[in-house]
Design an enzyme around this catalytic site. Structure first.
Site, mmCIF file in Angstrom:
data_model
loop_
_atom_site.group_PDB
_atom_site.id
_atom_site.type_symbol
_atom_site.label_atom_id
_atom_site.label_comp_id
_atom_site.label_asym_id
_atom_site.label_seq_id
_atom_site.Cartn_x
_atom_site.Cartn_y
_atom_site.Cartn_z
ATOM 1 N N HIS A 257 0.818 -1.220 0.000
ATOM 2 C CA HIS A 257 0.000 0.000 0.000
ATOM 3 C C HIS A 257 0.852 1.270 0.000
ATOM 4 O O HIS A 257 0.308 2.369 -0.095
ATOM 5 C CB HIS A 257 -0.980 -0.006 1.175
ATOM 6 C CG HIS A 257 -0.358 0.217 2.519
ATOM 7 N ND1 HIS A 257 -0.042 -0.811 3.380
ATOM 8 C CD2 HIS A 257 0.002 1.358 3.163
ATOM 9 C CE1 HIS A 257 0.468 -0.311 4.490
ATOM 10 N NE2 HIS A 257 0.505 1.001 4.388
ATOM 11 N N ASP A 300 0.025 -7.842 1.358
ATOM 12 C CA ASP A 300 0.459 -6.434 1.361
ATOM 13 C C ASP A 300 1.974 -6.281 1.337
ATOM 14 O O ASP A 300 2.536 -5.438 2.022
ATOM 15 C CB ASP A 300 -0.110 -5.702 2.576
ATOM 16 C CG ASP A 300 0.057 -4.187 2.473
ATOM 17 O OD1 ASP A 300 -0.275 -3.633 1.420
ATOM 18 O OD2 ASP A 300 0.544 -3.572 3.441
ATOM 19 N N SER A 380 4.458 2.015 8.324
ATOM 20 C CA SER A 380 3.985 1.057 7.332
ATOM 21 C C SER A 380 5.142 0.471 6.537
ATOM 22 O O SER A 380 6.043 1.191 6.102
ATOM 23 C CB SER A 380 3.024 1.728 6.364
ATOM 24 O OG SER A 380 1.783 1.938 6.972
#
Length: 974
Positions: A257, A300, A380
């Site tokens: 992402h 992801d 992230s």
């Protein structure tokens, strides 16, 4: 919801050079204009104003949607060598092109180039307005096949781009600036002063990577980098990962992402504080550009290959990994929360296999909550390391923050390994290109040489066993087995022993033969690898010390005393060995308790030391600010115990318990409230004496903001209270009101935390102390008092009616969490003017000394006082246990049984008026002197009443004469 050496000397030199050092991979040097008298200022291109508050509001919403952390506002521009800037021709015919870009109010400016193609000899620089930060020179070496480029942020609201072109390549350069990023968040600390607490925007619960807790992770931290993504305006984290060939291919793992514009991404390594305290780190160790190799939305992950190899002085590390789908027992995250300097977080519990939020399957590892640290936006893509220091996932998303101790989810490395089944959506083709089938791979340090680590041997008294030398030998090449050697010297003769693997990783061991007393031994370790690199330790030494020999007399004690009496005897410890004897003494009771405790036991008046709770009490999570959803046991007794160590508790509601007696130190105590924040701790603070707690002696303590006081720092910030005792940290604590408290609560300013000691007691007092997010006036005033005899007192002066006293834990817990005493847990118990006392039962034997050191042929005579002041009649037993460094195991420890008879009957000999233990002529003369010459009375008086008629007179004298000389009856005292 957020989405979730090496040439060390060279790195240090660059750091010392400061912000003027070149950033990214560049040729260095100085812009041409710095050395030329160029009067014409470059034309300014000013970016338009924008609504920063609106962007911050957008950021808050994006954080709930899993969008990477944003720090800058990008402006699309089209500035190239033909339509913008200003050319200046130099004397030699070369030219420089300059443009100044201004974005008012920016903390920093970074640039994206849609076209970058420099001819040989050309140079590009970017610098801030006062020339304190210079990037470049960038040259043709930075050309990429895709023709794009990016430069790192420079501090301030203006930057100058300067392009130099030699005369022989005039007109061949291509340069187009396509995006200007206005840094509206000060993520790199460019706008901070030395007085500021931090450099990024991350929460205060985060741990800097170079704090003590990060010490075991100093290799892995070098793999982790911060990424400037999305056209240079957003931030993620990620890490270099090793591959089976260990060929230094710069594969970089991050989150799917985070993807977008990765050809112009900037990867910033080693952005970290040099120490534990917050200090800005170097921002110049960057790599520009990457190529996407594989990605898979289900887990992801995104695997990139950097288009530039990190230079040697960056000292990067390639992290190891595990593709085994087995939950790790503990987890560590290294990341850049909110674009801050590098942080480290710890979860000491096993991860669970889970889906990600609303998705199906078990594609992710779920962190229930971080015990130490957290993650935030900007984290992230950061790696999740297992207990073996191997990557097992990368951060996808979660709810965790310093104010929300909630879950995080990491895409499984094991899921990403086979991914979608092809090289574009799985890891195995890139990290195991030879299809070896490997399931784990350790990290790789391309700059490591042979290194030997070893804890030197200490002096020993062992004359029976060989001396094992254990060390760790590491190299990124194969070690030469017959060149791993232990050299040792005894009596001026050097010998060798071949080191062999212990079977535990990189651990090796060798042996030095056992030696007699008095021998000094010198040794060192040598190792060599297949590349010819060697390492040699220092020469260490230790001694086989002379052996002590302990003896103790008497073999036992058997004492008889009346109520409220005391007597003394002696214990003699002797050392007949040649070595120095070190000994310590403790006592262990083996018999019944006395007085109040005995009564409470007989009346079933003692609550158990610990309770049996279901698993949910240990695993449930309570979001910050919420009330507990569980209820503990009702506190229906006013005393409890004992725990395994022997502690009891009793409160002032028990008629024979302690009396509430508030100790006010508001005028004398040191106020530490300014040292405490929400979910924090302060210390160490001096206790003022040696305080015994569960058999360990402490002279300092720490105060946690959430109602606990402890003797070390591990997890002292934690608000998530557990039943007592519990092995999970924090341990070694006194929980006076363990709950989510906050001395900085805005609705209740002025809380005080005071400490005062006078050598006999230490008082820690909490005045007007509020809960987290409390209503105005919802405060408590309480104190903890430690006494030099080991007694602990909790006192609760006043508790506001709105203060939730049913959500806390009250009790004490040992250093390893295996022993403890729970008073109350998630239960109504506390009230105004309450005292809770923690104590050990009455000690009827007091040793005059509890430790000592004896040289050869020396002895210690230790007074032993036996007292019955708080005892009932009966028989009491304990063992005096003497531990020493005498290697003769049958004598270590030495056990001396002691027995005390407590009687209500007098212990005198009837007729023994003189008190010498015998009945003889001396007693006759003693009574005559008492009766007729004002002599002393018999002690006790009954001992002189030989005829038992209740009075002492001449009849007792004649009675004794008849008994002694005329075969009369024995004395018959009352």
């Amino acid at each position: 919801m957020k989405p979730l050496q090496v040439t060390i000397l060279a790195a240090i030199i660059i750091l010392i050079l400061g912000s003027s050092a070149s950033a990214q991979i560049s040729a260095g040097g100085t812009p041409v204009s710095f050395g030329k008298a160029i009067i014409t200022e470059p034309p300014e291109m000013e970016m338009p104003a924008f609504d920063i508050q609106a962007m911050l509001a957008e950021d808050a919403e994006e954080a709930k949607l899993g969008i990477p952390f944003r720090f800058g506002k990008p402006f699309e521009v089209d500035f190239n060598l033909d339509n913008s800037g200003f050319w200046t021709e130099l004397e030699d015919g070369s030219h420089i092109w300059r443009i100044q870009i201004v974005s008012p109010g920016a903390y920093s400016i970074n640039l994206i180039y849609s076209r970058y193609r420099l001819p040989d000899g050309a140079r590009l620089f970017v610098y801030n307005e006062d020339r304190t930060a210079v990037l470049g020179a960038f040259t043709s070496a930075n050309n990429k096949d895709h023709g794009q480029f990016a430069t790192s942020p420079t501090p301030g609201e203006a930057c100058v781009v300067e392009y130099y072109e030699p005369v022989d390549v005039r007109g061949k350069g291509e340069l187009t600036i396509s995006s200007v990023i206005h840094g509206y968040r000060d993520v790199f600390g460019f706008g901070r002063t030395s007085a500021d607490k931090g450099y990024g925007e991350s929460g205060s619960c985060n741990n800097n990577i170079n704090c003590p807790e990060g010490e075991p992770w100093q290799d892995e931290k070098r793999a982790v980098a911060m990424i400037l993504t999305a056209g240079g305006s957003r931030i993620c984290s990620g890490s270099l990962v090793n591959n089976i060939r260990q060929d230094e291919t710069p594969y970089f793992l991050t989150a799917n992402h985070c993807l977008g514009g990765e050809t112009t991404w900037i990867f910033m390594f080693n952005y970290e504080s040099p120490g534990c305290t917050n200090a800005n780190g170097p921002t110049y160790m960057t790599v520009q550009g990457s190529t996407l190799r594989a990605t898979y939305t289900t887990s992801d992950f995104a695997l990139l290959e950097l288009t530039e190899q990190p230079p040697e002085f960056y000292g990067v590390y390639f992290a190891g990994w595990s593709n085994i789908d087995v939950a790790s027992t503990s987890s560590t995250g290294i990341h850049h929360p909110s674009g801050d300097i590098k942080k480290i977080s710890f979860d000491y519990d096993p991860v669970t296999s889970a889906n990600y939020l609303q998705t199906s399957g078990t594609t992710h590892w779920r962190i229930g909550n971080w015990e130490d640290g957290t993650t935030e936006g900007g984290s992230s893509g950061s790696p999740l390391f297992d207990q073996n220091h191997r990557v097992v996932g990368q951060l996808h998303g979660g709810y965790a923050s310093c104010t929300s101790i909630t879950p995080d989810w990491y895409g499984k490395f094991a899921m990403s390994w086979d991914g979608g089944g092809s090289s574009s959506n799985r890891l195995k083709d890139w990290l195991d290109p030879d299809n070896t089938g490997a399931t784990t791979l350790d990290g790789f340090d391309p700059y490591a040489s042979v290194t030997i680590t070893h804890d030197p041997l200490s002096n020993t008294i062992d004359t029976l066993n060989d001396y094992g030398v254990i060390c760790t030998i590491k190299s990124n090449a194969d070690l030469v087995a017959d060149s791993l050697l232990l050299f040792y010297e005894i009596n001026s003769v050097w010998s060798t022993d071949l080191l062999e693997s212990t079977g535990a990783g990189d651990e090796y061991h060798g042996f030095i033969p056992t030696q007699p007393q008095g021998t000094s031994i010198y040794y060192y370790i040598f190792a060599k690898d297949s590349e010819g690199r060697v390492d040699t330790t220092d020469i260490y030494s230790f001694m086989v010390e002379y052996i002590p020999a302990i003896s103790v007399t008497p073999a036992s004690f058997d004492i008889t005393l009346e109520l409220d009496q005391s007597t003394q005897d002696t214990l003699v410890i002797t050392n007949s060995g040649l070595g120095i004897l070190n000994y310590s003494i403790k006592t262990e009771s083996t018999a019944k308790n006395s007085g109040l405790i005995a009564r409470l036991e007989s009346e079933n008046g003692l609550a158990p030391a610990r309770r049996d709770y279901s698993e949910e009490f240990y695993t449930y999570y309570e979001p910050k600010g919420d009330s507990p959803s569980l209820c503990g046991y009702v506190v229906d007794k006013d005393a409890g115990g004992p725990d395994e160590y022997g502690y009891y508790w009793i409160d002032s509601d028990e008629p024979e318990g302690p009396v509430f007696d508030w100790i006010d130190i508001t005028g004398s105590g040191e106020d530490m409230a300014d040292l405490l924040d929400d979910d924090s701790y302060a210390g160490p603070f001096d206790i003022g004496f040696a305080f015994n707690f569960y058999g360990n002696v402490y002279t300092q303590l720490y105060v946690g903001s959430n109602g606990i006081i402890g003797f070390d720092t591990t997890s002292m910030k934690l608000r998530q209270r557990t039943p007592l005792p519990t092995a999970t940290t924090p341990n070694n604590i006194m929980a006076w009101l363990w709950d989510d408290l906050d001395p900085t609560d805005d609705a209740n300013p002025g809380a005080q935390v005071l400490i005062h000691n006078d050598g006999s007691r230490c008082v820690i007092q909490f005045v007007d102390y509020p809960e987290y997010n409390a209503a105005t006036g919802d405060v408590i005033t309480a104190e903890v008092v430690l006494y030099n005899d080991g007694t602990i007192i909790y006192q609760y002066l006043s508790i506001a009616s709105g203060f939730d006293v049913s959500s806390c834990a009250v009790g004490i817990e040992s250093a390893d969490g295996t022993d403890g005493l729970e008073v109350a847990y998630l239960s109504e118990y506390l009230h105004d003017s309450l005292t809770v006392k923690f104590f050990l039962p009455y000690q009827w034997l007091t040793m005059g000394k509890t430790a000592g050191v004896l040289e050869y042929n020396m002895a210690d005579t230790i007074p032993c006082e036996f007292a019955t002041a708080e005892l009932d009649t009966g028989l009491y037993n304990l063992n005096i246990i003497i531990s020493s460094n005498d290697p003769d195991q049958p004598d270590n420890p030495w056990n001396i049984p002691a027995q005390l008879h407590v009687t209500a009957e007098p212990t005198y000999v009837c007729g023994d008026a003189s008190g010498n233990g015998l009945v003889n002529i001396l007693d006759v003369t003693f009574l005559i002197k008492y009766l007729y010459q004002d002599g002393p009375a018999p002690d006790p008086i009954e001992a002189g009443d030989a005829d038992g008629n209740g009075a002492i007179n001449i009849l007792d004298v004649t009675y004794l004469v008849h008994y002694l000389y005329l075969e009369g009856s024995e004395p018959v005292c009352p």
